[in-house]
Design a protein around this motif. Structure first.
Motif, PDB file in Angstrom:
ATOM      1  N   THR A   1     -46.639 -89.466 -12.575  1.00 29.44           N
ATOM      2  CA  THR A   1     -45.526 -88.559 -12.345  1.00 29.44           C
ATOM      3  C   THR A   1     -45.289 -87.689 -13.576  1.00 29.44           C
ATOM      4  O   THR A   1     -45.706 -88.031 -14.677  1.00 29.44           O
ATOM      5  CB  THR A   1     -44.247 -89.353 -11.979  1.00 29.44           C
ATOM      6  OG1 THR A   1     -43.229 -88.436 -11.600  1.00 29.44           O
ATOM      7  CG2 THR A   1     -43.771 -90.211 -13.136  1.00 29.44           C
TER       8      THR A   1
ATOM      9  N   LEU B   1     -42.319 -84.439 -15.033  1.00 30.46           N
ATOM     10  CA  LEU B   1     -41.173 -83.566 -14.773  1.00 30.46           C
ATOM     11  C   LEU B   1     -41.614 -82.143 -14.438  1.00 30.46           C
ATOM     12  O   LEU B   1     -40.886 -81.393 -13.816  1.00 30.46           O
ATOM     13  CB  LEU B   1     -40.238 -83.535 -15.987  1.00 30.46           C
ATOM     14  CG  LEU B   1     -39.484 -84.822 -16.271  1.00 30.46           C
ATOM     15  CD1 LEU B   1     -38.723 -84.715 -17.594  1.00 30.46           C
ATOM     16  CD2 LEU B   1     -38.536 -85.148 -15.147  1.00 30.46           C
ATOM     17  N   SER B   2     -42.810 -81.775 -14.863  1.00 31.06           N
ATOM     18  CA  SER B   2     -43.328 -80.426 -14.640  1.00 31.06           C
ATOM     19  C   SER B   2     -44.158 -80.372 -13.357  1.00 31.06           C
ATOM     20  O   SER B   2     -45.176 -81.053 -13.233  1.00 31.06           O
ATOM     21  CB  SER B   2     -44.192 -80.000 -15.834  1.00 31.06           C
ATOM     22  OG  SER B   2     -44.958 -78.861 -15.497  1.00 31.06           O
ATOM     23  N   ALA B   3     -43.715 -79.551 -12.407  1.00 29.01           N
ATOM     24  CA  ALA B   3     -44.486 -79.373 -11.173  1.00 29.01           C
ATOM     25  C   ALA B   3     -45.858 -78.776 -11.486  1.00 29.01           C
ATOM     26  O   ALA B   3     -46.852 -79.113 -10.839  1.00 29.01           O
ATOM     27  CB  ALA B   3     -43.723 -78.479 -10.198  1.00 29.01           C
TER      28      ALA B   3
ATOM     29  N   THR C   1     -46.597 -87.460  -8.293  1.00 29.19           N
ATOM     30  CA  THR C   1     -45.253 -87.086  -7.885  1.00 29.19           C
ATOM     31  C   THR C   1     -44.621 -86.206  -8.950  1.00 29.19           C
ATOM     32  O   THR C   1     -44.709 -86.511 -10.132  1.00 29.19           O
ATOM     33  CB  THR C   1     -44.367 -88.346  -7.721  1.00 29.19           C
ATOM     34  OG1 THR C   1     -45.016 -89.236  -6.837  1.00 29.19           O
ATOM     35  CG2 THR C   1     -43.007 -87.985  -7.175  1.00 29.19           C
ATOM     36  N   HIS C   2     -43.981 -85.138  -8.482  1.00 28.03           N
ATOM     37  CA  HIS C   2     -43.168 -84.316  -9.382  1.00 28.03           C
ATOM     38  C   HIS C   2     -41.791 -84.958  -9.403  1.00 28.03           C
ATOM     39  O   HIS C   2     -41.101 -85.026  -8.391  1.00 28.03           O
ATOM     40  CB  HIS C   2     -43.095 -82.874  -8.877  1.00 28.03           C
ATOM     41  CG  HIS C   2     -42.111 -82.044  -9.611  1.00 28.03           C
ATOM     42  ND1 HIS C   2     -41.325 -81.115  -8.995  1.00 28.03           N
ATOM     43  CD2 HIS C   2     -41.774 -81.999 -10.920  1.00 28.03           C
ATOM     44  CE1 HIS C   2     -40.540 -80.529  -9.873  1.00 28.03           C
ATOM     45  NE2 HIS C   2     -40.781 -81.061 -11.044  1.00 28.03           N
ATOM     46  N   LEU C   3     -41.400 -85.479 -10.546  1.00 24.36           N
ATOM     47  CA  LEU C   3     -40.134 -86.182 -10.706  1.00 24.36           C
ATOM     48  C   LEU C   3     -39.056 -85.191 -11.094  1.00 24.36           C
ATOM     49  O   LEU C   3     -39.219 -84.415 -12.035  1.00 24.36           O
ATOM     50  CB  LEU C   3     -40.275 -87.247 -11.796  1.00 24.36           C
ATOM     51  CG  LEU C   3     -39.054 -88.090 -12.110  1.00 24.36           C
ATOM     52  CD1 LEU C   3     -38.688 -88.942 -10.907  1.00 24.36           C
ATOM     53  CD2 LEU C   3     -39.323 -88.963 -13.315  1.00 24.36           C
ATOM     54  N   THR C   4     -37.979 -85.202 -10.354  1.00 23.65           N
ATOM     55  CA  THR C   4     -36.846 -84.354 -10.722  1.00 23.65           C
ATOM     56  C   THR C   4     -35.687 -85.253 -11.135  1.00 23.65           C
ATOM     57  O   THR C   4     -35.459 -86.298 -10.546  1.00 23.65           O
ATOM     58  CB  THR C   4     -36.411 -83.449  -9.550  1.00 23.65           C
ATOM     59  OG1 THR C   4     -36.114 -84.264  -8.413  1.00 23.65           O
ATOM     60  CG2 THR C   4     -37.504 -82.461  -9.190  1.00 23.65           C
ATOM     61  N   LEU C   5     -34.997 -84.856 -12.147  1.00 20.29           N
ATOM     62  CA  LEU C   5     -33.858 -85.611 -12.645  1.00 20.29           C
ATOM     63  C   LEU C   5     -32.575 -84.899 -12.262  1.00 20.29           C
ATOM     64  O   LEU C   5     -32.527 -83.665 -12.247  1.00 20.29           O
ATOM     65  CB  LEU C   5     -33.932 -85.743 -14.172  1.00 20.29           C
ATOM     66  CG  LEU C   5     -35.125 -86.517 -14.717  1.00 20.29           C
ATOM     67  CD1 LEU C   5     -35.092 -86.484 -16.242  1.00 20.29           C
ATOM     68  CD2 LEU C   5     -35.105 -87.951 -14.216  1.00 20.29           C
ATOM     69  N   PRO C   6     -31.518 -85.659 -11.967  1.00 21.77           N
ATOM     70  CA  PRO C   6     -30.255 -85.008 -11.648  1.00 21.77           C
ATOM     71  C   PRO C   6     -29.702 -84.285 -12.871  1.00 21.77           C
ATOM     72  O   PRO C   6     -29.939 -84.707 -14.008  1.00 21.77           O
ATOM     73  CB  PRO C   6     -29.348 -86.168 -11.230  1.00 21.77           C
ATOM     74  CG  PRO C   6     -29.971 -87.380 -11.849  1.00 21.77           C
ATOM     75  CD  PRO C   6     -31.448 -87.101 -11.938  1.00 21.77           C
ATOM     76  N   THR C   7     -28.992 -83.244 -12.632  1.00 17.65           N
ATOM     77  CA  THR C   7     -28.353 -82.514 -13.726  1.00 17.65           C
ATOM     78  C   THR C   7     -27.110 -83.272 -14.163  1.00 17.65           C
ATOM     79  O   THR C   7     -26.312 -83.710 -13.342  1.00 17.65           O
ATOM     80  CB  THR C   7     -27.961 -81.099 -13.262  1.00 17.65           C
ATOM     81  OG1 THR C   7     -29.129 -80.452 -12.741  1.00 17.65           O
ATOM     82  CG2 THR C   7     -27.398 -80.283 -14.403  1.00 17.65           C
TER      83      THR C   7
END
Length: 167
Positions: free
Chosen positions: A131, A133-135, A156-162
């Motif tokens: 995984t 953070l960068s698509a 997987t592209h991992l996205t974190l909540p703001t």
């Protein structure tokens, strides 16, 4: 027109091994052909001079070549991902020495996918998740896995909540 021998001597300000690698990349020819002093066409000379200019301006050699070796594999690299570090290759070697047959491998911040792909190549029965953070990095890693014939690596592209003040 120029010969490969002339171009190899044309950049005393750049390390010899880098000039050789740039010439191989620019011409697509095998190194053994180039050391014989073969005639190069204008396109090959122009590409070499472009690559030499990029290197002189500080661009990493691996970005110019478009690839980096890592353990048993070679991965594509470009400015969307970091160039695999020697320390990461040491981590790969330590991991291979430390475990016999892992069931699951997780690679966080996979970048080019070099570690995940090398581990999948070494431990083909392992389930490998990677995984980032960068698509863009995930796109590069997926392409590298396909290129290595290891589509079984799950990216997987991992996205974190703001984080907001409401927290």
């Amino acid at each position: 027109m120029a010969t490969s021998s002339e171009l190899l001597r044309s950049a005393p300000d750049v390390a010899d091994h880098e000039v050789k690698r740039l010439l191989v990349t620019a011409t697509g020819r095998h190194w053994t052909d180039l050391i014989l002093g073969v005639e190069l066409d204008e396109d090959e000379i122009d590409r070499f001079n472009e690559f030499l200019g990029r290197r002189r301006s500080g661009e990493p050699l691996q970005y110019i070549e478009g690839t980096a070796s890592f353990g048993p594999i070679e991965v594509t690299v470009d400015p969307r991902v970091l160039i695999p570090r020697p320390e990461t290759e040491q981590l790969f070697e330590l991991a291979c020495d430390a475990v016999n047959s892992p069931n699951v491998i997780v690679d966080l911040c996979t970048g080019s996918g070099n570690l995940a792909i090398a581990l999948k190549a070494t431990f083909p029965s392992a389930i490998v998740y990677a995984t980032d953070l960068s698509a863009d990095a995930v796109d590069v890693a997926r392409a590298n896995a396909r290129r290595a014939g290891l589509d079984a690596v799950s990216y997987t592209h991992l996205t974190l909540p703001t984080i907001t003040e409401e927290w």
